[in-house]
Design an enzyme around this catalytic site. Sequence first.
Site, PDB file in Angstrom:
ATOM      1  N   ASN A 208      32.959  36.760  36.760  1.00 22.83           N
ATOM      2  CA  ASN A 208      31.620  36.594  36.209  1.00 22.83           C
ATOM      3  C   ASN A 208      30.534  37.962  35.587  1.00 22.83           C
ATOM      4  OD1 ASN A 208      31.611  33.705  37.171  1.00 22.83           O
ATOM      5  ND2 ASN A 208      31.664  34.543  39.360  1.00 22.83           N
ATOM      6  N   HIS A 258      37.244  34.446  44.113  1.00 22.20           N
ATOM      7  CA  HIS A 258      36.159  33.616  44.606  1.00 22.20           C
ATOM      8  C   HIS A 258      37.118  33.707  45.657  1.00 22.20           C
ATOM      9  CE1 HIS A 258      35.479  30.747  40.981  1.00 22.20           C
ATOM     10  NE2 HIS A 258      34.632  31.332  41.310  1.00 22.20           N
ATOM     11  N   TYR A 267      39.819  33.008  34.929  1.00 27.49           N
ATOM     12  CA  TYR A 267      38.949  34.038  35.367  1.00 27.49           C
ATOM     13  C   TYR A 267      39.321  35.013  34.846  1.00 27.49           C
ATOM     14  CZ  TYR A 267      36.232  31.217  38.004  1.00 27.49           C
ATOM     15  OH  TYR A 267      34.841  30.314  37.918  1.00 27.49           O
TER      16      TYR A 267
END
Length: 797
Positions: A208, A258, A267
């Site tokens: 992210n 996560h 990811y």
Amino acid sequence: MTTSSYWSRRGFLTAALSSALAVSALPAPAAFAADAFDSLRLRWRELVLGTGFSAADPLYASRLSALGALAASYRSAMAPSSASLWPDLPYSSYAGDPVTGSYARLKTMAMAHAQPGTGLTGDAGLAADIVAGLEHVHDGVYNASFTLPSSNWWWNAEIGAPQTLLDVCVLMYDSLSAAQITDYCAAVDHFLPDSEVASYSGRSTGANRVDFCKVFALRGVVGKTPAKIALGRDALSPVFPYVTSGDGFYRDGSFIQHVSIPYTGSYGAVLISGLAWIFALLKDSTWDLTDPDKQLMLDSVEHSFAPFLYNGVLMDGVSGRAISRGLPATSTNNFASSDHARAQSLMAALVMLAIGASSTEQTRWRGMVKGWLQRDYYLGLNANLGLDVASLSRLLAARDDAALTAIAEPVGHRVFGSADRATHRRPGWAASLSMSSARVAFYEFGNQENKRGWHTGSGMLYWWKDTTLGQFSDAFWPTVDPYRLPGTTVSKKTLADGAGGDFGGPRPTSSWAGGATDGTYAALGMDIRGLQSTLAGRKSWFFLDDSIVCLGAGIGCSDGTGVETIVENRNLGSAGTHTLTVDGVAQPSTTGWSATLTGTNWATLAGMGGYVFPGGATVKALRQERTGRWSDVNGNGSTTPFTRRYLTLWVDHGTDPAGGGYSYVLMPGADPTATAARAAETGWLTILANTVNQQGVQVTSRGFTAVNFYGTGTVGPLTSNAAASVVVREIGATATLCVSNPTQTVSAVDVTWNRAVSAVVTQDPSVTVLSTGASLKIRVDTAAKAGATQRITVTLA
């Protein structure tokens, strides 16, 4: 421009047509750059569109034509109203990212406008419609005064929408006014403020964070704002160092997102892809990255990613929810993603990452990609309809580079203690093991994705021959029995879709998961617990040159349901009739056949491999045809049914067992002759222990002795005073003793090997020799080692 200035479809297209002359008068993208920002913008445009390919080449021509057709369909379906730009993407419905989806369609149209050979290349009317569409989305929802309707919209607002919007701005830059550029940049600034990267915490970590930085950097380029580019560069620095908890790369090569999900293939791939784009964009510019920790990210190519790539397969065990994203309901080309498609997307990212790396790294990585692509018979580049033209051109350039040497698959074993994962590579085959613990979740469910992945972390053992690369690619996840994943021991207790909660990362309470390796052979173990179940037991895997020895003990449950250990559940495709041979007798190949095979010593599945059951075992077998839909495992999946045939072998522990166990040897690629010979070689394998406290084996011909200690004890020649995994390899006059603490909770382990030792050759700093002579006794510092293997090599007396 206000949020109420919506157009009717007629007015929208009229306005588009009226601006056509103005648009057609605009020059093509400049061949020169007026300033550094223009240079970076044109570089980004080149990266998005690709270079070095001919639009007349049939491989590209078909894709470019399809791109044009898709863009035309989006254009004709535009129906601007106060609620949406496209009726099926209403702004008020924030499920499915309608704003990102709207920008994505506009990007498709912009790509068709910019790419050659689409039938819409340079079309002035299309350009006008794209610009008008950008204005509509901006006025309606994505602007500097809009308020997020709910917290779950954050990815859409901060990553999905701005990345796609900025790509369109780059592609259509010469068709946009300065005021429009200012408005769009202001919208991005509104939804993704600088404060989002003020601390490395919450959602601003790992992949992210890289996505945020990618937005900042490109927004700075488009808006000619140097501070934004600098922010996008500098805010990357917290991503680079190794972590010891939470999201990021670990020293052992693991990647977690996560908090508790092994995510190298999803990811992690997004993260490295984002870095590749940023590194390539800023290379040799005023804003080039100078952080020395950047090298850790470049090292991750071979340290973290390559171990999970095998002959064009990106192993599912580190792809989390992505395994359920096969054929989406919105597919326009009926192409289902798979472990091969994800691999090729990652390869394209690695080739781009090489742009920002040294020449040595660039040559080696491109050689690795060339080898993977050449060996992947299952999904050729020409069949991967998920690749855009730019990615395809980069991959083909590597694959077809005659001056480049294709690098072969390595041989060896890797344990990823921070991810409860392991990979084993031998000539002609490879395997991957997925476990779970108090550190690593059983699986991840979220956004209605991966609804039935409950048992993927319960000891699932994936394996591939170099001729069975489609085993988990061919509609496996929607059709396999989710209670019968190969290698797992599970309760048959019925679980609800998404059991454990959205993004909850449900974890077992046990901490023993991991093992030790000398880099070639290994011992792995797991103190297994059931998801929402009373299931408990101990499982071990001993990885050798041509086989994997699998042991289970202390298996118990009080769910009121059956418990099974799945020896195999092989996908035979839509019409497979592969012969199952048991102790030399071919079994029926009729779908629906089942049997309880008592006293079984060995079995083979034609073209796949062999299974040996030391001392004989009762094994159940089933040939089954199963039909499923991607929507069964993913709420966004297609409802198209797929039917596949499976051959399943399992050990039935019965209902509510106590002290159940099993032992079998998996031999990937073995035929009946080799499997029968191994079964008859009674002295080849000695099972030293298979109890709830210890599990160990000895293979004298390989100089291999290994024990998983779940507590203190002595097994064969080895003694441990704490939880440990111990591997001994004797080669000639020397031996290597490998020790790890898989619980990651013990600070030191004392191990004694009852073998005469004359001298110490080498030892890790963590190993203290307490005594030699008639036996070797060592103390291993396992504190803060994250389950990593510690070694000592000695000379045998």
